[in-house]
Design an enzyme around this catalytic site. Structure first.
Site, PDB file in Angstrom:
ATOM      1  CG  ASP A  30       5.794 -25.243  15.833  1.00 52.53           C
ATOM      2  OD1 ASP A  30       5.321 -24.726  14.793  1.00 52.53           O
ATOM      3  OD2 ASP A  30       6.995 -25.128  16.150  1.00 52.53           O
ATOM      4  CE  LYS A 164      -2.497 -17.404  -0.943  1.00 50.26           C
ATOM      5  NZ  LYS A 164      -1.044 -17.448  -0.967  1.00 50.26           N
ATOM      6  CG  HIS A 167      -4.446 -14.572  -4.487  1.00 51.60           C
ATOM      7  ND1 HIS A 167      -3.304 -14.399  -3.724  1.00 51.60           N
ATOM      8  CD2 HIS A 167      -5.371 -13.714  -3.974  1.00 51.60           C
ATOM      9  CE1 HIS A 167      -3.517 -13.488  -2.799  1.00 51.60           C
ATOM     10  NE2 HIS A 167      -4.759 -13.060  -2.923  1.00 51.60           N
ATOM     11  CG  ASN A 168       0.353 -15.941  -3.915  1.00 46.51           C
ATOM     12  OD1 ASN A 168      -0.749 -15.628  -3.478  1.00 46.51           O
ATOM     13  ND2 ASN A 168       1.286 -16.484  -3.161  1.00 46.51           N
ATOM     14  CD  GLU A 171       0.386 -10.950  -3.014  1.00 44.31           C
ATOM     15  OE1 GLU A 171       1.522 -11.320  -2.665  1.00 44.31           O
ATOM     16  OE2 GLU A 171      -0.655 -11.351  -2.465  1.00 44.31           O
ATOM     17  CE1 TYR A 172       4.752 -13.484  -6.374  1.00 45.22           C
ATOM     18  CE2 TYR A 172       6.567 -13.287  -7.926  1.00 45.22           C
ATOM     19  CZ  TYR A 172       6.014 -13.859  -6.796  1.00 45.22           C
ATOM     20  OH  TYR A 172       6.728 -14.794  -6.103  1.00 45.22           O
TER      21      TYR A 172
END
Length: 326
Positions: A30, A164, A167-168, A171-172
Site C-alpha cells: 500500500d 457483482k 448484485h449492486n 441492492e439499490y
C-alpha cells in the site's frame, strides 16, 4: 500458499487478515507504508515465489489500470493477476488481453461483504479461464463465508464483475424500497413505533434480509435518523447496470428508479419539480409554493403568477375545465 495483495484499505486490510488466519502468507503493498509489507510493487513481487498470484484491491478506473500495467512489467509467464475491485467488466476484457500477450493469467472477482467480511467472509463472484481460477482457488476458499454458498465461478473473463454489477443494482432497488416504506410509516400518525415494525419483519416475513437487519441497527441508534442528510451517492455500478439493461433490451424499472432517486437526493431544490409546479399551475390553477422573501415567510398559497397576457392569475383559483393531469 503465498499471495501479493495491492491495496490495504478497509476491505483490503481485512482480506489480508482473513487470508493469514487461514494459514496463507500475504505480502501486502500500500502507498501508506505504515500498513504495507513491501516498499513498492516491485518489492512485493520479488518476495513472492513463482508462480505468483497478485490480488489488486484499489479504486476502479485509472488506479486499477495503472496497477495492472505496472504488474504486467513485473510478472512473468504462468503468473496470475486478480482484480478484486469494482472495475467495469469491459475493463476486464482489456486487462485479460493485455496480460495474455505476456503469458500472464487474469481473473476478475466481484467482492461483497464490506466491513463485515473479516468475520463473516466475503461473497465472491469470479470470471476467467479454469486454469487461472484454479491457481487462485485456495484464496477464494479462505475468503468466502463458511458453508455451501457465497462463492461462484460465474463464467469467462468479465463475468465476475458483471455479476457483482447486477448484485449492486439489485441492492439499490431493495434499499430504496425499504427507505420508501420507512418514510411512509413515519408519515402516518397511527403507527407508534416504526422501528419495532421493521424489527418484527426480521423473522417470518418474505422481505427479511441482511439489509433489513442493518436498517434496524441504524434506527436503534437514531429512531428518526436525526442529523443524517437525505443525500446518497452512487458508486457507478447502478449506472452500469441500467446501461447494460438498455444494451441488452432488458427492462430494469426498479433499479433505474432507485438510481434516479439518488440523483434527486442531491438537489436542495429540484429544477425539474419547479417546472412541474409551474405547468400544474398553468393548466389547472394548482397552488404553488414560493420561496420566502427576505424577512418573511413562504407563501404557502403560491401567490400570483402572470398568465400569457401578463395579468396576474391567483394560484389555486382553478379554471373552468377540470384538469386532466396532476
Amino acid at each position: 500458499m503465498d499471495i501479493g495483495l495491492v491495496g490495504l484499505g478497509k476491505m483490503g486490510g481485512n482480506m489480508r487478515e482473513r487470508l493469514r488466519r487461514a494459514g496463507h502468507t500475504v505480502v501486502g503493498y500500500d502507498r501508506n507504508q505504515d500498513v504495507s509489507d513491501a516498499t513498492s510493487l516491485a518489492d512485493m513481487v520479488e518476495q513472492l515465489p513463482s508462480p505468483k498470484v497478485v490480488w489488486v484491491m484499489v479504486p476502479a478506473g485509472d488506479a486499477t489500470r495503472a496497477t495492472v500495467a505496472e504488474l504486467a512489467e513485473l510478472l512473468g509467464e504462468g503468473d496470475v493477476v486478480v482484480d478484486g475491485g469494482n472495475s467495469r467488466w469491459t475493463d476486464d476484457l482489456e486487462h485479460a488481453e493485455q496480460l495474455a500477450k505476456l503469458g500472464i493469467g487474469f481473473v476478475d472477482c466481484g467482492v461483497s461483504g464490506g466491513v463485515w467480511g473479516l468475520e463473516n467472509g466475503y461473497a465472491l463472484m469470479y470470471g476467467g479461464e479454469q486454469e487461472h481460477v484454479e491457481k487462485v482457488q485456495p484464496f477464494f476458499d479462505a475468503l468466502k463465508p463458511e458453508g455451501e454458498f457465497g462463492s461462484v465461478h460465474a463464467g469467462s473473463v468479465g463475468a465476475g464483475h458483471f455479476s457483482k454489477m447486477v448484485h449492486n443494482g439489485i441492492e439499490y432497488a431493495i434499499m430504496q424500497s425499504y427507505a420508501e416504506g420507512w418514510e411512509l410509516l413515519q408519515k402516518v400518525p397511527m403507527v407508534d413505533n416504526v422501528t419495532e415494525v421493521f424489527r418484527s419483519w426480521r423473522e417470518g416475513t418474505v422481505i427479511r434480509s441482511w439489509l433489513l437487519d442493518l436498517l434496524v441497527a441504524a434506527l436503534d441508534e437514531q429512531p428518526g435518523l436525526e442529523g443524517i442528510r437525505g443525500y446518497a451517492e452512487d458508486s457507478g455500478e447502478g449506472r452500469w447496470t441500467v446501461e447494460a439493461g438498455i444494451e441488452h433490451a432488458v427492462a430494469t424499472p426498479a433499479i433505474t428508479a432507485a438510481l434516479y432517486a439518488r440523483f434527486v437526493s442531491r438537489q436542495d431544490d429540484s429544477p425539474a419539480m419547479k417546472a412541474v409546479a409551474a405547468m400544474r399551475n398553468q393548466f389547472g390553477g394548482h397552488a404553488m409554493q414560493t420561496a420566502a422573501p427576505k424577512g418573511g415567510d413562504a407563501d404557502s398559497d403560491g401567490g400570483g403568477m402572470p398568465d400569457q397576457t401578463g395579468s396576474a392569475r391567483q394560484a389555486g383559483s382553478g379554471d373552468d375545465v377540470e384538469p386532466a393531469e396532476s
